[in-house]
Write an enzyme that holds these catalytic residues in place. Sequence first.
Site, PDB file in Angstrom:
ATOM      1  N   HIS A 269      77.514 -12.128 -25.042  1.00  0.00           N
ATOM      2  CA  HIS A 269      76.228 -11.856 -24.382  1.00  0.00           C
ATOM      3  C   HIS A 269      75.772 -13.011 -23.493  1.00  0.00           C
ATOM      4  O   HIS A 269      74.731 -12.917 -22.845  1.00  0.00           O
ATOM      5  CB  HIS A 269      75.132 -11.569 -25.411  1.00  0.00           C
ATOM      6  CG  HIS A 269      75.163 -10.177 -25.949  1.00  0.00           C
ATOM      7  ND1 HIS A 269      74.750  -9.091 -25.207  1.00  0.00           N
ATOM      8  CD2 HIS A 269      75.569  -9.691 -27.139  1.00  0.00           C
ATOM      9  CE1 HIS A 269      74.889  -7.989 -25.934  1.00  0.00           C
ATOM     10  NE2 HIS A 269      75.391  -8.322 -27.107  1.00  0.00           N
TER      11      HIS A 269
ATOM     12  N   SER B 179      72.312 -11.126 -30.316  1.00  0.00           N
ATOM     13  CA  SER B 179      71.998  -9.929 -29.531  1.00  0.00           C
ATOM     14  C   SER B 179      70.679  -9.271 -29.906  1.00  0.00           C
ATOM     15  O   SER B 179      70.187  -8.429 -29.155  1.00  0.00           O
ATOM     16  CB  SER B 179      73.138  -8.923 -29.647  1.00  0.00           C
ATOM     17  OG  SER B 179      73.238  -8.495 -30.985  1.00  0.00           O
TER      18      SER B 179
ATOM     19  N   LYS C 120      80.968  -6.495 -20.877  1.00  0.00           N
ATOM     20  CA  LYS C 120      79.515  -6.628 -20.710  1.00  0.00           C
ATOM     21  C   LYS C 120      79.216  -7.082 -19.275  1.00  0.00           C
ATOM     22  O   LYS C 120      79.428  -6.306 -18.351  1.00  0.00           O
ATOM     23  CB  LYS C 120      78.948  -7.551 -21.792  1.00  0.00           C
ATOM     24  CG  LYS C 120      79.028  -6.879 -23.175  1.00  0.00           C
ATOM     25  CD  LYS C 120      78.333  -7.626 -24.276  1.00  0.00           C
ATOM     26  CE  LYS C 120      78.288  -6.777 -25.534  1.00  0.00           C
ATOM     27  NZ  LYS C 120      79.083  -7.297 -26.650  1.00  0.00           N
TER      28      LYS C 120
END
Length: 396
Positions: free
Chosen positions: A211, A183, A242
């Site tokens: 992610h 990240s 997310k």
Amino acid sequence: MYGKIKEHLHKELESIRSEGLFKKERIITSPQDVEIEVENGDRVLNFCANNYLGLSNHPALIEAAKEGMDSRGFGMSSVRFICGTQDLHKKLEARIAEYFGTEETILYAACFDANGGVFEPLFSSEDAIISDSLNHASIIDGVRLCKAQRYRYKNADMADLEEKLREAQAQRFRIIVTDGVFSMDGNVAPMDKINELAEKYDAMVMVDECHSAGVVGKTGRGVTELFNMRGRVDIITGTLGKAFGGAIGGFTTGRKEIIEILRQRSRPYLFSNSVPPSVVNAGIKMFDMMAETHELQDKLHINTSYFMEKMKAAGFDIKPTQSAIIAVMLYDAKLSQDFAARLLDEGIFVIGFYFPVVPKDQARIRVQVSAAHRTDHLDKCIAAFTKIGRELGVLG
Ligand SMILES: *Cc1c(COP(=O)(O)O)cnc(C)c1O
């Protein structure tokens, strides 16, 4: 009794403040989106949410959440194995498995819980967990809760991983654990090489796609798609918090027997509440949308390349990325904070990261691109970066 620790906590807080590490929360007074309203009434462009596909405030998901609530109620008031499993939960678990090309899925309240509860049921002191040094905090905590032998290899460093795998031949079972996308830099784990080493040294592979899911790979199926490895990774963990709508919820998906054992033994699953019907129904809707088209991924990939190229052309030092995370390197901690503050004045909301979140003298601004950013949003962001970059002497 509280007096003594109160004083101690005051001192701790003071030292956090004096080191400049105190985290203040900015108050948003609108829904999460690429354009948001902050407390003083200003509208700013948001470049620091994990809202990669722009789904956080998507009307179809809001509608599906309402439908879920209307048809299955507000809360579950139970863990899954007592009376907290609805037909919707099973349906969402099946959708997640279809999406990743895996055998079975188990839902959690968050990916923090998925990672926290994945190791302890599977591994004992006879086994080895070989973990990337930049893995997410929840993986680190999950490993701590398990008695397996721990090995840590340098970020994405395959020579170091190989050395650790050789050492770990002493143990019974081995698993290599990595984030799909890291990240802070936006780099992807070299899954092809990890897989080769796993085969050579008889290890399983686990990847955390938080992610990368929805983002990486032509259709957003994550790093297993990018490296053409669908169905070949033993364990995938991920989040609904997310790219996939951004509400809450996590999952572990992979080999059937592994998921079955987790349902029996994983503590955050057994001892924590079931995900509410509104979120679950919106999740099903979201995977239906993903199955229909990868337009959002196409848009995200176009936006990311556009932003990268323009920022490089403007003279910024950008880390190589294969995700929607773009690290604009400034190196100096104070500069990263001043830069982010000045950008906010220009209506661009981003965060500067510095030690200890990133290595010393590696301070940066992390930009997160969304499929919902329009070209004029990206242009405004690039123009603001360029203006402040000149002002603060970053650009010549
Ligand atoms: C965000 C994140 C998590 C935690 O996910 P939640 O669902 O918010 O708990 C875990 N792992 C990684 C790599 C993440 O980026």
